[in-house]
Design an enzyme around this catalytic site. Structure first.
Site, short mmCIF file in Angstrom:
data_model
loop_
_atom_site.label_atom_id
_atom_site.label_comp_id
_atom_site.label_asym_id
_atom_site.label_seq_id
_atom_site.Cartn_x
_atom_site.Cartn_y
_atom_site.Cartn_z
CB CYS A 11 -8.25 4.04 -28.62
SG CYS A 11 -9.58 4.77 -29.59
CG ASP B 76 22.87 1.15 1.77
OD1 ASP B 76 23.16 0.49 2.78
OD2 ASP B 76 23.44 2.20 1.45
CG ASP C 190 24.90 3.49 4.55
OD1 ASP C 190 25.40 2.69 5.36
OD2 ASP C 190 25.48 3.89 3.54
#
Length: 813
Positions: free
Chosen positions: A108, A713, A514
């Protein structure tokens, strides 16, 4: 002459002659609806559906034109508002989340995906078999949603906008059916054992052959429902796999059950040989019990998405005519629009993302962020839809509704993770499929060998080999652990958006952070404005705020807050240079704001001595200048997050290398690194420099985890093997990241790392157990030391042990 409809299996009314050529043969159909559906399948070249399917669809009892007419409501923009979202910058691209009814097997799924993919304008179709959810992406200029839904209806299925209640109904139906199968198997097992025990314990001559034969017939009658109903999924799935020329988990199970039952029936009919009705019913019961418990564990593990989807209330109290009038009216949450003002009473859920206008209270965001402590809210602060207001009434101005809310974004990311299949899972599936092939060959050899040694024992020994060594535990070892781990990490505020992230985070050898907004709070404060030309500090601040009007970077927010809400100078042609600053036109001159070396490129003048004290302070310094020279310097202060030092220490104690990358000045980066105990520092780096740094680590064999925030970033997040974005970062960063730290609490990242490592250990334990179990019990079964009912317990027990071992990960959240 066919008596049943080839499409739906219903009886064909007498005197009706409807047929269609399918795969070269004329097939009889029962009504015009089935004829229309079958014609749609054949016209689209999808004849293989009838070969692949292993269950019959519901018979459509409506004419297709009526269905199409009813579906036109779905094209209305107001109706689509709650479940259709715009994709990217293209005005015509749309994506909808639907739920399909009528799905009974993988064929299906195949039929719906193939059928919809052939529609002009449909770009992508993804259907999840476990949840029956479909994600459809299309070009509205080429095809309407109603046409897509009509195409689904044309092949005998129904599609609706996804909502949690429909999904829960399907899950309840699955559990109910599974429980009934277990009940029938258990009841049959107990009754059959009542007839088997007297035969086992009767001494020679105590039971006449007639009584023993009666016992056999009674056992046969009681076993038939177990085979026909409880064990039906095993046979159905095995037949499907064989028709698709593949070997699945249910093939050896179906062969074992079928062979034992057939031999027992033959022995009963001929009144000779041995019967195994007790063993058949027993290991069907044990197998179904194991799968039922496994299904419940799976539902609990993936219930996080459904729980999030139910956070938003159905209605909201909207204030009409605010602020002149404050009359609250009850409206559906789907009717809210950005700019509406809503009243959120204590104990109620916030209906949409917004900003507090009036009132002070605290809200519970634990289900959204994993942070158990309530969060204080006051005028001017943002609130998230789905959070619960605890104490005092709040007036909230709606800023985002529907698919644009943060809650919807979280749910979409969780769904994306659910759609992914990690490489380790694919490898386990390949190993399991090959193991089954080997198992079938071994079973054949065992049957032949025992037939020569002792034909009376050949059958039950072969059945034991087939059942006891089925690698169900091997196939469950990895996916169930990763699923539970993803749920556990979400509960501590670390959202998994790609399923392979759990494994990679556990193996990460280098963590690269960072600085601004990641290791520090990101709430920059403007400490000093230093004019470097004829402008006053207030004028310099106003110009800088105008340049940063559209940015969400912490420095930009700090500048706007310091400048206040007054009128700003007019700037035009504003452009953001990622990682460097912003440039624009002001009074007919080019103007730049950002890193001093970036601004210096505009006029080539040396940095003034007056700015040296700012740069040597260790704080973040940016400059502003035009074509004539320097205009001003700005000094900002930020502080590390309270939990950052402990997290860095924990990573280093675990043997992980930690690095800090920052676009800020060397003194600013060094100051933060010294406070947190980070030795590896790179300052003044651009986004490209960050990306190259990570690539260099990877070239040396490192597995890099990058933790960052903001659009700057995004490139390095994509470069790292696993990436983590802070929950308040830009949308681009969240899209790139493999994990999102919703709580913005770095202690939760450390807990996520612990969960990931424990998960990898659990996966190894599961795989070790799965392999050890199969290699231990297979020789025992081959030697005839394991009976079929013992094999059923062993197979179910090994799978349950893997599931139970994986569920231990929930305790870590």
């Amino acid at each position: 002459m066919a008596t049943a409809c080839y499409h739906c299996g219903q009886p064909i009314p007498s005197g009706l002659d409807l047929s269609l050529t399918i795969a070269g043969q004329s097939r009889a159909l029962c009504c015009g609806g089935c004829l229309a559906v079958a014609q749609a399948i054949v016209a689209n070249g999808l004849d293989d559906y009838y070969r692949h399917r292993d269950a019959l669809p519901d018979s459509p009892r409506e004419a297709l034109p009526a269905v199409v007419d009813a579906l036109r409501l779905y094209d209305h923009p107001d109706f689509q508002h709650s479940f259709v979202r715009r994709i990217g910058a293209d005005d015509h691209l749309r994506e909808a989340s639907l739920i399909l009814e009528g799905i009974t097997c993988s064929a299906c799924i195949w039929l719906n995906e193939q059928h919809l993919a052939k529609l002009t304008g449909v770009i992508a179709v993804d259907i999840n078999y476990a949840t029956r959810r479909a994600r459809v992406r299309w070009d509205e200029s080429q095809v309407q949603l109603s046409a897509i839904l009509a195409a689904v209806a044309a092949i005998g299925y129904r599609a609706h906008p996804y909502d949690t209640s429909r999904s829960e109904d399907l899950a309840r139906k699955e559990r109910r059916n599974a429980l009934w199968r277990v009940f029938v198997a258990g009841f049959g097992m107990m009754q059959v054992m009542m007839y088997a025990v007297p035969v086992y314990f009767a001494s020679a001559g105590e039971m006449t052959p007639a009584i023993e034969q009666l016992m056999r017939w009674a056992s046969l009658v009681l076993t038939v429902p177990v085979i026909a109903y409880s064990a039906a999924p095993f046979f159905r799935n095995a037949w499907r796999d064989l028709r698709l020329r593949r070997v699945g988990m249910d093939v050896p199970v179906a062969l074992g059950i079928g062979a034992a039952f057939a031999a027992s029936v033959w022995a009963t009919l001929t009144a000779s040989g041995e019967v195994y009705f007790d063993s058949v019913t027993m290991f069907v019961f044990f197998l179904l019990s194991g799968r039922f418990l496994e299904m419940n564990a799976r539902h609990r593990a993936v219930s996080g998405t459904e729980a999030l989807a139910k956070l938003l209330p159905a209605v909201a109290a909207r204030l009409s005519g605010f602020p002149e009038r404050r009359e609250a009216e009850q409206v559906l949450v789907a009717e809210l629009r950005a700019g509406d003002v809503v009243l959120v009473r204590p104990g109620e859920s916030i209906p949409a993302d917004g900003v507090v206008l009036e009132g002070e209270s605290d809200v519970d965001e634990s289900l959204l962020t994993g942070e158990s402590a309530p969060v204080d809210k006051s005028p001017g602060l943002n609130v998230t839809g789905g959070a619960v207001n605890r104490h005092s009434p709040l007036l909230v101005r709606v800023t985002a509704v529907g698919e644009e809310t943060r809650l919807s974004a979280i749910v979409r990311l969780m769904e994306r993770a659910a759609m992914d299949k990690p490489k380790i899972v694919e490898m386990a599936d390949r190993v399991a499929s090959r193991f089954i092939v080997v198992l079938l060959l071994v079973a054949l050899a065992v049957a032949m060998t025992w037939w020569m040694i002792d034909p009376r024992q050949a059958l039950w020994v072969t059945v034991s080999v087939l059942v006891v060594s089925c690698p169900c535990a091997l196939s469950l070892a990895t996916p169930i652990a990763l699923t539970v781990a993803s749920g556990a990490m979400a509960r501590v505020g670390l959202l998994v958006t790609r399923s392979q992230a759990v494994e990679t985070l556990a193996r990460a050898s280098h963590f690269v952070f960072d600085k601004t907004g990641t290791l520090t709070s990101g709430r920059m404060r403007l400490l000093e404005v230093l004019p470097l030309a004829a402008h006053s500090p207030a004028d310099c601040l106003s110009i800088a705020a105008a340049l940063e009007e559209a940015s969400e970077h912490p420095i930009a927010v700090s500048l706007r807050d310091a400048a206040g809400a007054g009128a700003r100078p007019w700037v035009s042609d504003s452009k953001n240079d990622t990682g460097s600053g912003v440039t624009a036109q002001w009074n007919g001159r080019a103007l730049r704001l950002g890193r001093p070396d970036y601004v210096q490129q505009l006029h080539r003048l040396p940095w003034p001595a007056a700015g040296d004290a700012l740069q040597n302070s260790g704080d973040t310094v940016i400059a502003m200048g035009d074509e004539t020279g320097w205009l001003a310097a700005f000094r900002f202060g930020d502080r590390p997050r309270e939990e950052a030092a402990a997290m860095i220490a924990a990573l280093r104690a675990a043997g992980r290398q930690v690095s800090l990358l920052s676009g800020d000045s060397e003194p600013a980066a060094r100051r933060v690194a010294a406070m947190l105990g980070i030795e590896r520092v790179r300052a003044g780096v651009s986004p490209q420099d960050k990306q190259q740094y990570v690539a260099g680590l990877q070239a040396d064999g490192a597995v890099v985890a990058m933790v960052g925030d903001g659009v700057n970033d995004a490139p390095v997040l994509a470069q790292a093997q696993v990436s983590v974005a802070m929950g308040n970062g830009s949308q681009l960063a969240r899209t790139q990241a493999d994990l999102v730290l919703l709580s913005e609490n770095l202690a939760h990242l450390q807990r996520g790392v612990v969960i990931a490592r424990r998960t990898l250990s659990v996966v190894k334990q599961n795989l070790l157990w799965a392999f050890a179990y199969n290699f231990l019990v297979l020789p025992l079964a081959m030697m005839g030391w394991i009976t079929p009912w013992m094999a059923g317990i062993g197979m179910s027990g090994s799978s349950l042990l893997v599931v139970a071992n994986s569920l231990r990960l929930q305790k870590l959240s």
